[in-house]
Design an enzyme around this catalytic site. Structure first.
Site, PDB file in Angstrom:
ATOM      1  N   ARG A 278       0.845  -1.208   0.000  1.00 26.11           N
ATOM      2  CA  ARG A 278       0.000   0.000   0.000  1.00 26.11           C
ATOM      3  C   ARG A 278       0.876   1.253   0.000  1.00 26.11           C
ATOM      4  O   ARG A 278       1.173   1.809   1.064  1.00 26.11           O
ATOM      5  CB  ARG A 278      -0.945  -0.028   1.199  1.00 26.11           C
ATOM      6  CG  ARG A 278      -2.057  -1.065   1.043  1.00 26.11           C
ATOM      7  CD  ARG A 278      -2.850  -1.239   2.304  1.00 26.11           C
ATOM      8  NE  ARG A 278      -2.058  -1.808   3.380  1.00 26.11           N
ATOM      9  CZ  ARG A 278      -2.503  -2.015   4.614  1.00 26.11           C
ATOM     10  NH1 ARG A 278      -3.726  -1.692   4.927  1.00 26.11           N
ATOM     11  NH2 ARG A 278      -1.713  -2.548   5.525  1.00 26.11           N
TER      12      ARG A 278
ATOM     13  N   ASP B  66       5.880  -6.268  -3.097  1.00 26.40           N
ATOM     14  CA  ASP B  66       5.206  -7.440  -2.532  1.00 26.40           C
ATOM     15  C   ASP B  66       6.305  -8.467  -2.284  1.00 26.40           C
ATOM     16  O   ASP B  66       6.880  -9.004  -3.241  1.00 26.40           O
ATOM     17  CB  ASP B  66       4.162  -7.960  -3.524  1.00 26.40           C
ATOM     18  CG  ASP B  66       3.348  -9.113  -2.946  1.00 26.40           C
ATOM     19  OD1 ASP B  66       3.847  -9.807  -2.040  1.00 26.40           O
ATOM     20  OD2 ASP B  66       2.210  -9.312  -3.408  1.00 26.40           O
TER      21      ASP B  66
ATOM     22  N   TYR C 178       0.149 -20.497  10.687  1.00 30.21           N
ATOM     23  CA  TYR C 178       0.794 -19.234  11.115  1.00 30.21           C
ATOM     24  C   TYR C 178       1.895 -19.550  12.136  1.00 30.21           C
ATOM     25  O   TYR C 178       3.017 -19.031  12.028  1.00 30.21           O
ATOM     26  CB  TYR C 178      -0.231 -18.266  11.723  1.00 30.21           C
ATOM     27  CG  TYR C 178       0.446 -17.006  12.240  1.00 30.21           C
ATOM     28  CD1 TYR C 178       0.973 -16.075  11.349  1.00 30.21           C
ATOM     29  CD2 TYR C 178       0.609 -16.785  13.610  1.00 30.21           C
ATOM     30  CE1 TYR C 178       1.638 -14.941  11.811  1.00 30.21           C
ATOM     31  CE2 TYR C 178       1.269 -15.652  14.074  1.00 30.21           C
ATOM     32  CZ  TYR C 178       1.781 -14.724  13.166  1.00 30.21           C
ATOM     33  OH  TYR C 178       2.451 -13.611  13.624  1.00 30.21           O
TER      34      TYR C 178
HETATM   35  P1  NDP Z   1      -0.218  -5.244  10.390  1.00 27.85           P
HETATM   36  O1  NDP Z   1      -1.265  -5.980   9.632  1.00 27.85           O
HETATM   37  O2  NDP Z   1      -0.615  -4.009  11.102  1.00 27.85           O
HETATM   38  O3  NDP Z   1       1.020  -4.917   9.426  1.00 27.85           O
HETATM   39  C1  NDP Z   1       1.523  -5.879   8.540  1.00 27.85           C
HETATM   40  C2  NDP Z   1       2.454  -5.196   7.553  1.00 27.85           C
HETATM   41  O4  NDP Z   1       2.984  -6.200   6.669  1.00 27.85           O
HETATM   42  C3  NDP Z   1       1.727  -4.177   6.703  1.00 27.85           C
HETATM   43  O5  NDP Z   1       2.518  -3.043   6.556  1.00 27.85           O
HETATM   44  C4  NDP Z   1       1.576  -4.873   5.347  1.00 27.85           C
HETATM   45  O6  NDP Z   1       1.630  -3.933   4.299  1.00 27.85           O
HETATM   46  C5  NDP Z   1       2.846  -5.744   5.345  1.00 27.85           C
HETATM   47  N1  NDP Z   1       2.730  -6.856   4.418  1.00 27.85           N
HETATM   48  C6  NDP Z   1       1.900  -7.924   4.484  1.00 27.85           C
HETATM   49  N2  NDP Z   1       2.070  -8.707   3.412  1.00 27.85           N
HETATM   50  C7  NDP Z   1       3.020  -8.124   2.653  1.00 27.85           C
HETATM   51  C8  NDP Z   1       3.620  -8.443   1.420  1.00 27.85           C
HETATM   52  N3  NDP Z   1       3.262  -9.534   0.734  1.00 27.85           N
HETATM   53  N4  NDP Z   1       4.588  -7.635   0.918  1.00 27.85           N
HETATM   54  C9  NDP Z   1       4.946  -6.514   1.592  1.00 27.85           C
HETATM   55  N5  NDP Z   1       4.413  -6.153   2.777  1.00 27.85           N
HETATM   56  C10 NDP Z   1       3.456  -6.946   3.280  1.00 27.85           C
HETATM   57  O7  NDP Z   1       0.391  -6.305  11.400  1.00 27.85           O
HETATM   58  P2  NDP Z   1       1.585  -6.220  12.476  1.00 27.85           P
HETATM   59  O8  NDP Z   1       2.212  -4.896  12.475  1.00 27.85           O
HETATM   60  O9  NDP Z   1       1.049  -6.745  13.735  1.00 27.85           O
HETATM   61  O10 NDP Z   1       2.568  -7.331  11.882  1.00 27.85           O
HETATM   62  C11 NDP Z   1       3.948  -7.091  11.595  1.00 27.85           C
HETATM   63  C12 NDP Z   1       4.736  -8.358  11.874  1.00 27.85           C
HETATM   64  O11 NDP Z   1       4.702  -8.652  13.259  1.00 27.85           O
HETATM   65  C13 NDP Z   1       4.226  -9.601  11.161  1.00 27.85           C
HETATM   66  O12 NDP Z   1       5.331 -10.353  10.720  1.00 27.85           O
HETATM   67  C14 NDP Z   1       3.487 -10.362  12.260  1.00 27.85           C
HETATM   68  O13 NDP Z   1       3.448 -11.739  12.016  1.00 27.85           O
HETATM   69  C15 NDP Z   1       4.351 -10.006  13.448  1.00 27.85           C
HETATM   70  N6  NDP Z   1       3.733 -10.157  14.760  1.00 27.85           N
HETATM   71  C16 NDP Z   1       2.554  -9.514  15.057  1.00 27.85           C
HETATM   72  C17 NDP Z   1       1.989  -9.653  16.313  1.00 27.85           C
HETATM   73  C18 NDP Z   1       0.668  -9.054  16.677  1.00 27.85           C
HETATM   74  O14 NDP Z   1       0.025  -9.524  17.645  1.00 27.85           O
HETATM   75  N7  NDP Z   1       0.211  -8.005  16.003  1.00 27.85           N
HETATM   76  C19 NDP Z   1       2.674 -10.434  17.355  1.00 27.85           C
HETATM   77  C20 NDP Z   1       3.888 -11.085  16.932  1.00 27.85           C
HETATM   78  C21 NDP Z   1       4.400 -10.906  15.689  1.00 27.85           C
HETATM   79  P3  NDP Z   1       0.724  -3.948   2.978  1.00 27.85           P
HETATM   80  O15 NDP Z   1      -0.556  -4.656   3.308  1.00 27.85           O
HETATM   81  O16 NDP Z   1       0.557  -2.506   2.657  1.00 27.85           O
HETATM   82  O17 NDP Z   1       1.555  -4.671   1.984  1.00 27.85           O
HETATM   83  C1  8X3 Z   2       0.948 -12.741  16.579  1.00 29.38           C
HETATM   84  C2  8X3 Z   2       0.570 -13.090  17.963  1.00 29.38           C
HETATM   85  O1  8X3 Z   2      -0.680 -14.846  19.334  1.00 29.38           O
HETATM   86  O2  8X3 Z   2      -1.895 -13.752  17.539  1.00 29.38           O
HETATM   87  O3  8X3 Z   2       2.090 -13.431  16.184  1.00 29.38           O
HETATM   88  O4  8X3 Z   2      -0.211 -15.374  17.048  1.00 29.38           O
HETATM   89  S1  8X3 Z   2      -0.610 -14.328  17.949  1.00 29.38           S
END
Ligand code: NDP
Ligand code: 8X3
Length: 257
Positions: A39, A65, A158
Site C-alpha cells: 500500500r 510485494d 501461522y
Molecule cells: P499489520 O497488519 O498491522 O502490518 C503488517 C504489515 O505487513 C503491513 O505493513 C503490510 O503492508 C505488510 N505486508 C503484508 N504482506 C506483505 C507483502 N506480501 N509484501 C509486503 N508487505 C506486506 O500487522 P503487524 O504490524 O502486527 O505485523 C507485523 C509483523 O509482526 C508480522 O510479521 C506479524 O506476524 C508479526 N507479529 C505480530 C503480532 C501481533 O500480535 N500483532 C505479534 C507477533 C508478531 P501492505 O498490506 O501494505 O503490503
Molecule cells: C501474533 C501473535 O498470538 O496472535 O504473532 O499469534 S498471535
C-alpha cells in the site's frame, strides 16, 4: 551504543502496525529510512508524517510485494545508488489468515502465510546480506512471535511460519559466525495492530480481540527493535520474547471482564 545516525534502515511492511511504529522510532535515531509495502499510499502518508516530525527526514518509499522473488531482487537491485547500503534490515512484513482447524483451512491462506512470512523473509535477506558482509557491517532483525514458540488452536500454519522464522534466524546466526553481521528475532505476543483484522478479514472482529485486555502497542515492539539495533556492535541480541503483562504465553490471557 551503536549510533544509527545517517545509516540506512530498511523496513518491510512499513505501512501499518509494528513496521510503521518502527520507522518512526528509527527516524528519531536519525536513521535514513528505506520503507516498502504493497500500500504505497500509506507509505506516502507516513513519509509526510515523518517530514512533520523531523527537519530533514531522509526517507525513500517504494511498493514491493515480498512474495514475489523476481520483484524483490529487481527492485532492490535497482534502488538508487545512495539507497543500496542497507545497515539494518527489519523483516517485518507478515500476516496470518484464518483461525480454524487445519483440516478446514483454505490452502490459499497457507500459501499467503508461507510466501510472505517465510519465503519473503528469505528472499529479502538473501539479497541484502552479501552486501552487509562485503561492507563489513550489518544487522538482520526479523519478526518472530510467541506463536513460533507455542502453537495454539486454529493457528497451525501461522505458528509454523513463525517457528520457521526462529529456525531461519538461528541458522543465519550460525552461517554468519565470523562475519560482522548481527541477527535478531523479536518475538512479541499480542500487539494491537491491523494483524487481527487481516487474520479475520473483518475489521470489527479484529478490533474486538484487543478489548478487555491491555495489549502491547506497536511502539513497545519498535522500542525493542531499536534497542537490539543500537547495542554496541560486538553485542548480538539473539531474541527478545515479550508480552503484555496480561499475557503469560500463547494461550493464557488476563481478560479484564
Ligand atoms: P499489520 O497488519 O498491522 O502490518 C503488517 C504489515 O505487513 C503491513 O505493513 C503490510 O503492508 C505488510 N505486508 C503484508 N504482506 C506483505 C507483502 N506480501 N509484501 C509486503 N508487505 C506486506 O500487522 P503487524 O504490524 O502486527 O505485523 C507485523 C509483523 O509482526 C508480522 O510479521 C506479524 O506476524 C508479526 N507479529 C505480530 C503480532 C501481533 O500480535 N500483532 C505479534 C507477533 C508478531 P501492505 O498490506 O501494505 O503490503
Ligand atoms: C501474533 C501473535 O498470538 O496472535 O504473532 O499469534 S498471535
Amino acid at each position: 551504543m551503536n549510533s544509527l545516525r545517517g545509516k540506512i534502515v530498511f523496513i518491510t511492511g512499513a505501512s501499518s502496525g509494528i513496521g510503521r511504529a518502527t520507522a518512526i522510532a528509527f527516524a528519531e535515531q536519525g536513521a535514513r529510512l528505506l520503507l516498502c509495502a504493497r500500500r504505497i499510499d500509506r507509505l506516502t502518508e507516513l513519509a509526510r508524517e515523518l517530514a512533520a516530525l523531523q527537519s530533514e527526514p531522509d526517507v525513500f518509499t517504494f511498493r514491493l510485494d515480498v512474495r514475489d522473488p523476481v520483484a524483490v531482487n529487481e527492485t532492490l537491485a535497482n534502488l538508487p545508488e545512495e539507497w543500496r547500503d542497507v545497515e539494518v534490515l527489519v523483516n517485518n512484513a507478515g500476516l496470518s489468515r484464518g483461525l480454524t482447524p487445519l483440516y478446514e483451512n483454505d490452502p490459499l491462506d497457507w500459501d499467503e502465510m508461507i510466501d510472505t512470512n517465510i519465503k519473503g523473509l528469505l528472499h529479502v535477506t538473501r539479497h541484502l546480506v552479501p552486501g552487509m558482509i562485503a561492507r563489513g557491517s550489518g544487522h538482520v532483525i526479523s519478526m518472530g512471535s510467541t506463536a513460533g514458540k507455542e502453537t495454539y488452536a486454529g493457528g497451525a500454519v501461522y505458528c509454523a511460519s513463525k517457528a520457521a522464522e526462529k529456525a531461519i534466524m538461528e541458522g543465519l546466526r550460525i552461517d554468519l559466525i565470523g562475519k560482522p553481521v548481527r541477527s535478531t528475532s523479536i518475538d512479541p505476543g499480542m500487539v494491537e495492530t491491523e494483524f487481527a483484522q487481516v487474520r479475520f478479514r473483518d475489521e470489527d472482529k479484529g478490533r474486538k480481540l484487543y478489548q478487555n485486555i491491555t495489549p502491547l502497542q506497536p511502539e513497545d515492539v519498535a522500542d525493542a527493535i531499536v534497542y537490539a539495533a543500537t547495542r554496541p556492535k560486538h553485542v548480538n541480541i539473539h531474541t527478545i520474547l515479550m508480552t503484555t503483562i496480561d499475557q503469560a504465553n500463547s494461550t493464557v490471557f488476563n481478560r479484564h471482564s
